[in-house]
Design a protein around this motif. Structure first.
Motif, PDB file in Angstrom:
ATOM      1  N   PHE A  81      23.983 -16.198  33.899  1.00 22.66           N
ATOM      2  CA  PHE A  81      23.318 -16.227  35.206  1.00 22.66           C
ATOM      3  C   PHE A  81      22.116 -15.285  35.221  1.00 22.66           C
ATOM      4  O   PHE A  81      21.034 -15.648  35.687  1.00 22.66           O
ATOM      5  N   TYR A  82      22.302 -14.085  34.697  1.00 27.58           N
ATOM      6  CA  TYR A  82      21.194 -13.127  34.660  1.00 27.58           C
ATOM      7  C   TYR A  82      20.049 -13.662  33.809  1.00 27.58           C
ATOM      8  O   TYR A  82      18.881 -13.484  34.156  1.00 27.58           O
ATOM      9  N   SER A  83      20.388 -14.307  32.712  1.00 27.45           N
ATOM     10  CA  SER A  83      19.352 -14.885  31.846  1.00 27.45           C
ATOM     11  C   SER A  83      18.567 -15.958  32.575  1.00 27.45           C
ATOM     12  O   SER A  83      17.343 -16.052  32.428  1.00 27.45           O
ATOM     13  N   LYS A  84      19.248 -16.757  33.379  1.00 25.32           N
ATOM     14  CA  LYS A  84      18.563 -17.783  34.176  1.00 25.32           C
ATOM     15  C   LYS A  84      17.598 -17.145  35.170  1.00 25.32           C
ATOM     16  O   LYS A  84      16.537 -17.684  35.446  1.00 25.32           O
ATOM     17  N   CYS A  85      17.993 -16.011  35.695  1.00 30.70           N
ATOM     18  CA  CYS A  85      17.139 -15.313  36.658  1.00 30.70           C
ATOM     19  C   CYS A  85      15.810 -14.910  36.029  1.00 30.70           C
ATOM     20  O   CYS A  85      14.789 -14.846  36.711  1.00 30.70           O
ATOM     21  N   LEU A  86      15.818 -14.644  34.739  1.00 27.85           N
ATOM     22  CA  LEU A  86      14.575 -14.283  34.051  1.00 27.85           C
ATOM     23  C   LEU A  86      13.605 -15.451  33.986  1.00 27.85           C
ATOM     24  O   LEU A  86      12.402 -15.251  33.847  1.00 27.85           O
ATOM     25  N   ASP A  87      14.129 -16.667  34.060  1.00 27.62           N
ATOM     26  CA  ASP A  87      13.277 -17.856  34.005  1.00 27.62           C
ATOM     27  C   ASP A  87      12.402 -18.002  35.248  1.00 27.62           C
ATOM     28  O   ASP A  87      11.422 -18.738  35.229  1.00 27.62           O
ATOM     29  N   GLN A  88      12.774 -17.310  36.306  1.00 29.60           N
ATOM     30  CA  GLN A  88      11.974 -17.373  37.523  1.00 29.60           C
ATOM     31  C   GLN A  88      10.670 -16.629  37.276  1.00 29.60           C
ATOM     32  O   GLN A  88      10.661 -15.472  36.875  1.00 29.60           O
ATOM     33  N   HIS A  89       9.584 -17.305  37.501  1.00 33.87           N
ATOM     34  CA  HIS A  89       8.271 -16.744  37.187  1.00 33.87           C
ATOM     35  C   HIS A  89       7.724 -15.832  38.278  1.00 33.87           C
ATOM     36  O   HIS A  89       6.692 -15.210  38.096  1.00 33.87           O
ATOM     37  N   ASP A  90       8.439 -15.748  39.402  1.00 32.39           N
ATOM     38  CA  ASP A  90       7.929 -14.926  40.501  1.00 32.39           C
ATOM     39  C   ASP A  90       8.560 -13.531  40.532  1.00 32.39           C
ATOM     40  O   ASP A  90       8.390 -12.791  41.490  1.00 32.39           O
ATOM     41  N   SER A  91       9.277 -13.149  39.471  1.00 26.21           N
ATOM     42  CA  SER A  91       9.900 -11.827  39.417  1.00 26.21           C
ATOM     43  C   SER A  91       8.865 -10.778  39.051  1.00 26.21           C
ATOM     44  O   SER A  91       8.016 -10.985  38.186  1.00 26.21           O
ATOM     45  N   SER A  92       8.967  -9.643  39.702  1.00 28.90           N
ATOM     46  CA  SER A  92       8.077  -8.525  39.391  1.00 28.90           C
ATOM     47  C   SER A  92       8.544  -7.867  38.096  1.00 28.90           C
ATOM     48  O   SER A  92       9.693  -8.057  37.670  1.00 28.90           O
ATOM     49  N   PRO A  93       7.686  -7.080  37.476  1.00 24.33           N
ATOM     50  CA  PRO A  93       8.103  -6.357  36.257  1.00 24.33           C
ATOM     51  C   PRO A  93       9.330  -5.469  36.506  1.00 24.33           C
ATOM     52  O   PRO A  93      10.206  -5.374  35.651  1.00 24.33           O
ATOM     53  N   GLU A  94       9.400  -4.858  37.676  1.00 24.50           N
ATOM     54  CA  GLU A  94      10.546  -4.015  38.015  1.00 24.50           C
ATOM     55  C   GLU A  94      11.823  -4.845  38.112  1.00 24.50           C
ATOM     56  O   GLU A  94      12.878  -4.448  37.616  1.00 24.50           O
ATOM     57  N   GLU A  95      11.739  -6.011  38.742  1.00 22.72           N
ATOM     58  CA  GLU A  95      12.901  -6.896  38.853  1.00 22.72           C
ATOM     59  C   GLU A  95      13.349  -7.370  37.467  1.00 22.72           C
ATOM     60  O   GLU A  95      14.548  -7.409  37.177  1.00 22.72           O
ATOM     61  N   LYS A  96      12.385  -7.702  36.620  1.00 23.45           N
ATOM     62  CA  LYS A  96      12.725  -8.146  35.265  1.00 23.45           C
ATOM     63  C   LYS A  96      13.428  -7.032  34.494  1.00 23.45           C
ATOM     64  O   LYS A  96      14.381  -7.286  33.765  1.00 23.45           O
TER      65      LYS A  96
END
Length: 57
Positions: free
Chosen positions: A19-34
């Protein structure tokens, strides 16, 4: 706790990691969120490794 319960915990840890890996696929995440997500992935990987190692005994 039985080996079956440990294995269920292992499966849940792997699901969390996926699930966390899928969250990385979101392109609208900030560097801090990543960075936070990377840490969560690393923690989940450590958890699943500990559980896998325990089940391998």
């Amino acid at each position: 706790m039985t080996s079956e319960n440990i294995f269920k915990c292992y499966c849940q840890a792997r699901k969390a990691q996926a699930f966390y890996s899928k969250c990385l696929d979101q392109h609208d995440s900030s560097p801090e969120e990543k960075e936070i997500i990377y840490e969560l992935i690393a923690d989940a990987a450590k958890t699943s490794k500990k559980l896998r190692d325990y089940c391998s005994k």
